[in-house]
Design an enzyme around this catalytic site. Structure first.
Site, PDB file in Angstrom:
ATOM      1  N   GLY A 212       0.838  -1.209   0.000  1.00 16.85           N
ATOM      2  CA  GLY A 212       0.000   0.000   0.000  1.00 16.85           C
ATOM      3  C   GLY A 212       0.863   1.245   0.000  1.00 16.85           C
ATOM      4  O   GLY A 212       2.095   1.163   0.170  1.00 16.85           O
ATOM      5  N   SER A 214       2.586   4.842   1.056  1.00 15.73           N
ATOM      6  CA  SER A 214       3.242   5.282   2.278  1.00 15.73           C
ATOM      7  C   SER A 214       2.180   5.904   3.191  1.00 15.73           C
ATOM      8  O   SER A 214       1.311   6.644   2.714  1.00 15.73           O
ATOM      9  CB  SER A 214       4.315   6.320   1.924  1.00 15.73           C
ATOM     10  OG  SER A 214       4.917   6.781   3.095  1.00 15.73           O
ATOM     11  N   ALA A 216      -0.254   4.395   4.550  1.00 17.96           N
ATOM     12  CA  ALA A 216      -1.547   3.704   4.465  1.00 17.96           C
ATOM     13  C   ALA A 216      -1.811   2.904   5.742  1.00 17.96           C
ATOM     14  O   ALA A 216      -2.964   2.698   6.119  1.00 17.96           O
ATOM     15  CB  ALA A 216      -1.577   2.789   3.253  1.00 17.96           C
ATOM     16  N   GLY A 217      -0.740   2.439   6.404  1.00 19.79           N
ATOM     17  CA  GLY A 217      -0.929   1.705   7.668  1.00 19.79           C
ATOM     18  C   GLY A 217      -0.267   0.332   7.694  1.00 19.79           C
ATOM     19  O   GLY A 217      -0.569  -0.478   8.569  1.00 19.79           O
ATOM     20  N   LYS A 218       0.672   0.083   6.795  1.00 13.45           N
ATOM     21  CA  LYS A 218       1.310  -1.244   6.706  1.00 13.45           C
ATOM     22  C   LYS A 218       2.078  -1.593   7.979  1.00 13.45           C
ATOM     23  O   LYS A 218       1.926  -2.681   8.527  1.00 13.45           O
ATOM     24  CB  LYS A 218       2.263  -1.288   5.494  1.00 13.45           C
ATOM     25  CG  LYS A 218       1.588  -1.010   4.168  1.00 13.45           C
ATOM     26  CD  LYS A 218       2.569  -1.009   3.018  1.00 13.45           C
ATOM     27  CE  LYS A 218       3.606   0.097   3.084  1.00 13.45           C
ATOM     28  NZ  LYS A 218       3.020   1.467   3.043  1.00 13.45           N
ATOM     29  N   SER A 286       5.886  -1.850  -2.107  1.00 11.11           N
ATOM     30  CA  SER A 286       5.864  -2.764  -3.259  1.00 11.11           C
ATOM     31  C   SER A 286       4.848  -2.323  -4.316  1.00 11.11           C
ATOM     32  O   SER A 286       3.808  -2.969  -4.480  1.00 11.11           O
ATOM     33  CB  SER A 286       5.623  -4.202  -2.809  1.00 11.11           C
ATOM     34  OG  SER A 286       4.617  -4.301  -1.823  1.00 11.11           O
TER      35      SER A 286
HETATM   36  P1  ADP Z   1       2.998   2.722   6.417  1.00 12.85           P
HETATM   37  O1  ADP Z   1       3.778   1.666   7.125  1.00 12.85           O
HETATM   38  O2  ADP Z   1       2.003   2.161   5.448  1.00 12.85           O
HETATM   39  O3  ADP Z   1       3.843   3.787   5.815  1.00 12.85           O
HETATM   40  P2  ADP Z   1       2.248   3.581   9.052  1.00 12.85           P
HETATM   41  O4  ADP Z   1       1.718   2.341   9.696  1.00 12.85           O
HETATM   42  O5  ADP Z   1       3.657   3.986   9.387  1.00 12.85           O
HETATM   43  O6  ADP Z   1       2.061   3.453   7.498  1.00 12.85           O
HETATM   44  O7  ADP Z   1       1.301   4.804   9.390  1.00 12.85           O
HETATM   45  C1  ADP Z   1      -0.091   4.727   9.226  1.00 12.85           C
HETATM   46  C2  ADP Z   1      -0.796   5.748  10.101  1.00 12.85           C
HETATM   47  O8  ADP Z   1      -2.197   5.595   9.912  1.00 12.85           O
HETATM   48  C3  ADP Z   1      -0.529   5.539  11.575  1.00 12.85           C
HETATM   49  O9  ADP Z   1      -0.382   6.785  12.194  1.00 12.85           O
HETATM   50  C4  ADP Z   1      -1.820   4.840  12.070  1.00 12.85           C
HETATM   51  O10 ADP Z   1      -2.102   5.122  13.414  1.00 12.85           O
HETATM   52  C5  ADP Z   1      -2.884   5.439  11.154  1.00 12.85           C
HETATM   53  N1  ADP Z   1      -4.076   4.564  10.985  1.00 12.85           N
HETATM   54  C6  ADP Z   1      -5.362   4.962  11.138  1.00 12.85           C
HETATM   55  N2  ADP Z   1      -6.213   3.947  10.935  1.00 12.85           N
HETATM   56  C7  ADP Z   1      -5.475   2.875  10.645  1.00 12.85           C
HETATM   57  C8  ADP Z   1      -5.787   1.504  10.343  1.00 12.85           C
HETATM   58  N3  ADP Z   1      -7.035   1.042  10.298  1.00 12.85           N
HETATM   59  N4  ADP Z   1      -4.753   0.680  10.086  1.00 12.85           N
HETATM   60  C9  ADP Z   1      -3.490   1.119  10.115  1.00 12.85           C
HETATM   61  N5  ADP Z   1      -3.137   2.386  10.392  1.00 12.85           N
HETATM   62  C10 ADP Z   1      -4.116   3.278  10.664  1.00 12.85           C
END
Ligand code: ADP
Length: 377
Positions: A212, A214, A216-218, A286
């Site tokens: 997903g 950047s 997005a929540g991975k 990815s």
């Molecule tokens: P990535 O790893 O995709 O770059 P991050 O996990 O570092 O993303 O950051 C995602 C942000 O979105 C975090 O601050 C998280 O708290 C927020 N967020 C809100 N809702 C969700 C959800 N359902 N799942 C994952 N993250 C979420």
């Protein structure tokens, strides 16, 4: 020897009532729970030095070397040590008005130790008049039954027929503090070498691939998932895009070629782990479909999780300030702004992180992982 110890400061040794056998100066004994062996330097019977003492003497035993034993530990004969067990069969004499409840924690007092225990099931009840074995769902006052017991900490237990002191125990109700049963240990049901906690069932390897944009929540979902799986005792590893780029993929940039190479490397490591029955949690943008499909083919046991949030939401979150820098032109190639992201066509799980809580998203992936592992066996 079967001596439940009570450290004795006066004699710099261990005191207790000898529960079986005899102790002699120079004998080698086994110390439980450590399993270490030690030699007896001296024996005191009722405070008087002696060459040897026999059960049921109140003895003090001094060891040749300093050893760390605490109250409730045991000094045992190496040839006939008690079973160290948290799962055993026993005979119970129920002594309370209120009936036995299976699967509910009670206190079990054995020698000087008190542990939490549950009576897992009643194997049968013995009719006191006819000595017949009867199936039974419950025990009432004066009932005698054969039961299976699990304790939360292992006990040093002998069969009651061999040792009345180390083979007997009482059961105490946690709420009322009343003694509800007397018990006699019969048979150790724990396999040798097995932990007292239930073992993790065998499971195959699986790569859980979170893709997903950047922010997005991975990473957030990956971490939550890892914790849920760790609590279940799975063999686990995680590969996070940001960390991989600092080690495995150091020096690679963000051109399509370098991104493909990064994914290929992550896929290679994830594949090795998966082959060795590890559950691997990968969090990596990815962005290219072909790269992800290639990795899926290479690994086989693979779960694609699309961590989906609209670009505007990701940009608004911007936890690392990357979108802002990309918009300002400081990051020339950035997924979603100046480089493509190709969403999965048939992901195994989709998390809409703009409308789900973190817990909901984690739970969804966790359930899919457990299902996939069940199907893989
Ligand atoms: P990535 O790893 O995709 O770059 P991050 O996990 O570092 O993303 O950051 C995602 C942000 O979105 C975090 O601050 C998280 O708290 C927020 N967020 C809100 N809702 C969700 C959800 N359902 N799942 C994952 N993250 C979420």
């Amino acid at each position: 020897v079967q001596l439940v110890v009570r450290p004795d400061a006066t004699f710099r040794g261990y005191s207790g009532t000898l529960a079986g056998g005899r102790v002699r100066t120079g004998d080698v004994v086994r110390l439980l729970p450590s399993g270490q062996e030690a030699r007896i330097a001296s024996v005191l019977d009722a405070g008087e030095p002696c060459e040897e003492a026999a059960a049921p003497a109140p003895v003090t035993v001094c060891l040749e070397e300093e050893r760390d034993l605490s109250r409730g530990d045991m000094i045992a004969c190496p040839a006939e040590p008690p079973a160290v067990t948290g799962h055993f069969r026993a005979t119970l004499i129920w002594m309370a008005q209120q009936p036995l409840r299976c699967g509910v924690p009670y206190l079990l007092k054995h020698t000087t130790r008190q542990v939490c225990a549950t009576i897992e099931r009643i194997l049968y009840r013995t009719d006191i008049q006819t000595l017949e074995r009867m199936p039974s769902q419950e025990l009432r006052l004066n009932d005698i039954a054969e039961v299976e017991i699990e304790t939360h900490h292992p006990l040093y237990l002998d069969p009651y027929d061999e040792n009345r002191l180390t083979g007997s125990f009482i059961v105490i109700d946690m709420d009322s503090n009343l003694t509800v049963a007397a018990g006699m240990a019969r048979e150790n049901l724990q396999q040798e070498g097995a932990e007292s906690t239930p073992p993790v069932p065998f499971h195959r390897g699986l790569t859980v691939w979170l893709t997903g944009l950047s922010a997005a929540g991975k990473t957030t979902i990956g971490t939550g998932l890892y914790e849920r799986l760790a609590a279940r005792g799975y063999r686990l590893e995680k590969l996070d895009g940001d960390i991989v780029r600092k080690h495995l993929s150091m020096g690679l940039g963000f051109s399509k070629e370098d991104r493909d190479e990064n994914i290929r490397r992550i896929g290679f490591v994830a594949g090795l782990l998966t082959r060795n029955n590890v559950v691997v949690v990968v969090s990596a943008i990815s962005p290219y479909r072909a790269g992800r499909d290639e990795v899926r083919q290479h690994i086989g046991s693979f779960l694609e999780v699309y961590v989906d949030a609209p670009l505007e939401v990701c940009e608004q979150r911007d936890p690392k300030g990357l979108y802002q820098r990309a918009r300002a032109g400081a990051i020339p190639v950035f997924t979603g702004i100046s480089a493509p992201y190709e969403p999965p066509e048939r992901p195994d799980v989709v998390c809409h992180t703009d409308r789900e809580t973190v817990e909901e998203s984690v739970e969804k992936v966790f359930r899919a992982v457990e299902r996939a592992l069940r199907e893989a066996v």
